[in-house]
Design an enzyme around this catalytic site. Structure first.
Site, PDB file in Angstrom:
ATOM      1  N   GLU A  31       0.767  -1.153  -0.075  1.00 18.03           N
ATOM      2  CA  GLU A  31       0.028  -0.056  -0.102  1.00 18.03           C
ATOM      3  C   GLU A  31       0.813   1.149   0.088  1.00 18.03           C
ATOM      4  O   GLU A  31       2.005   1.302   0.840  1.00 18.03           O
ATOM      5  CB  GLU A  31      -0.831  -0.038   1.157  1.00 18.03           C
ATOM      6  CG  GLU A  31      -1.722   1.041   1.329  1.00 18.03           C
ATOM      7  CD  GLU A  31      -2.608   1.251   2.714  1.00 18.03           C
ATOM      8  OE1 GLU A  31      -2.907   0.210   2.873  1.00 18.03           O
ATOM      9  OE2 GLU A  31      -2.894   2.307   3.129  1.00 18.03           O
ATOM     10  N   GLU A  89      -2.659  11.647   3.132  1.00 20.07           N
ATOM     11  CA  GLU A  89      -3.884  11.262   4.068  1.00 20.07           C
ATOM     12  C   GLU A  89      -3.882  12.666   4.971  1.00 20.07           C
ATOM     13  O   GLU A  89      -2.680  13.178   5.373  1.00 20.07           O
ATOM     14  CB  GLU A  89      -3.676  10.076   4.797  1.00 20.07           C
ATOM     15  CG  GLU A  89      -3.652   8.835   3.965  1.00 20.07           C
ATOM     16  CD  GLU A  89      -3.631   7.514   4.901  1.00 20.07           C
ATOM     17  OE1 GLU A  89      -4.509   7.091   5.206  1.00 20.07           O
ATOM     18  OE2 GLU A  89      -2.460   7.291   5.355  1.00 20.07           O
TER      19      GLU A  89
END
Length: 420
Positions: free
Chosen positions: A168, A173
């Site tokens: 990932e 974010e």
């Protein structure tokens, strides 16, 4: 920081609905998007969405899949992801608007009971994957305690390898209680969840990311991933950072955009959080890096036979041969932007760095020498940079087990290769 959260996918949603698409199509899109070419020195765009279209229209179904569900996605998130244009639609001004809002549908059930919020989550698993290159998006994020916008990527082998073995890459974010900061993180086996490898970037002067658009990007090569905000690099991760754990960023990934509400990392909204909140995306783009396009998949040569790591061994000096195509890992190669050709975590190598015709090729630990640098040309030659000779099937044979070597380039079928 980003390493505090858990996995971002759910077996009940993404994996089960997309496994067949990932297996059958994951290696196709990036390879078809740009033709291989020799000596490329500049980046070439391979995929994009500029979100042009009339206001109220949903995201382009030829590019994006809208996930649905309220299972919490491994993080105890509070939203229900819908495929409604009330949660994801174009604004008519060249933007995609992802809207998180309070739920008014009593029939929507989440893991904790009646859903409190709805939002949207989009991915390109069915339509576009790519190994290596630049991935960037220009985004204006929302604000408020408990909101969690993200621009990130998962490995195309998620359905078979599982998370975190598939890898990932979190390009960006933000959690609402940190209006000044965003995070970039990678997750893999032995460095996932709370152990994810990441860093934060903060705007100068205490400015909030929600006040304006910003460009979030990663430049990904076989040996490093570099995160940037508005063109300013702030984090680099390399295989050495995994401390002996497997570096799983050696195969195609797909792109995800989502706006979560609540969850283990950001916490829940509180009385200060206003709804609706919007994540406004100006564009998402992928390109190759300088040095030519990346491609992944089998390398097919004379007689339709595949370049194969003998015995599927990853040991140094393992011979490279022709073999009937089986689709196994010993025949899955990545032609990287840095000139390497990789399988099983190691590099295609000319034994001893020889420049002589007839030198055998082998699998060897990647070391950055010219014996491991290759150019894939428009004529479908794989030319070794150090020797200036072509990858060749010995004696022009297509027999199972034929050893591969370097030889003076001659344009014969024994030197023609198709990647992917």
């Amino acid at each position: 920081m980003a390493s505090h959260r858990k996995r971002r996918w759910s077996l009940g949603g993404l994996v089960l609905t997309l496994t067949t698409a990932l297996v059958g199509a994951a290696l196709v899109s990036a390879n078809d998007a740009v033709a291989p070419r020799a000596g490329a020195a500049t980046a070439a765009q391979t995929w994009s969405d500029e979100f042009d279209g009339p206001a109220g229209r949903g995201p382009d179904a030829a590019k994006w899949t809208l996930e649905t569900g309220g299972g919490g996605f491994g993080n105890h998130e509070l939203e229900y992801y819908t495929n409604s244009t009330s949660n994801a639609s174009l604004d008519g001004q060249g933007h995609l608007v992802i809207t998180a809002k309070k739920n008014t549908d009593p029939g929507l059930g989440c893991w904790y009971g009646q859903c409190q919020y709805t939002s949207a989550r989009l991915n390109t698993a069915r339509t576009f994957t790519q190994a290596y290159g630049r991935f960037e998006a220009r985004i204006k994020i929302p604000r408020g305690q408990g909101v969690w916008p993200a621009f990130w990527m998962l490995g195309n082998d998620l359905g078979s390898a599982g998370w975190p073995n598939s890898g990932e890459i979190d390009v960006m974010e933000n959690i609402g209680r940190e209006p000044n900061s965003v995070h970039g993180t990678i997750h893999g086996p032995g460095y996932s969840g709370a152990g994810g490898l990441g860093a934060a970037y903060s705007l100068p002067g205490g400015k909030a990311f929600a006040d304006d658009f910003h460009v979030f990007s990663v430049d990904w090569s076989p040996n490093s991933i570099v995160w940037s905000v508005d063109g300013t690099p702030y984090e680099t991760r390399t295989p050495a950072d995994t401390h002996g754990n497997k570096w799983v960023f050696d195969h195609p990934f797909f792109v995800i955009l989502n706006l979560a509400v609540g969850g283990d990392w950001p916490g829940s909204p509180d009385g200060s959080t206003a709804f609706p909140q919007t994540m406004v995306v100006d564009y998402v783009r992928a390109s190759t890096s300088g040095g030519g396009p990346a491609a992944s998949g089998p390398i097919r040569g004379i007689g339709g036979m595949c370049a194969d790591v003998a015995g599927g061994s990853s040991a140094d000096r393992t011979p490279i041969q022709l073999h009937n195509c089986t689709g196994n890992a010993a025949q899955q190669w990545t032609v990287g932007n840095d000139g390497t050709v990789r399988a099983l975590g190691k590099c295609l190598d000319v034994a001893g760095g020889s420049t002589e015709a007839g030198a055998v090729v082998q699998l060897y630990t990647c070391n950055g020498t010219n014996a491991q640098k290759w150019t894939y040309t428009a004529a479908h030659d794989l030319t070794n940079v150090g020797a200036n000779k072509c990858l060749d099937a010995k004696d022009g044979s297509s027999a199972d087990g034929t050893r591969l070597q370097t030889w003076t380039c001659n344009g014969t079928a024994a030197q023609k290769w198709t990647v992917g």
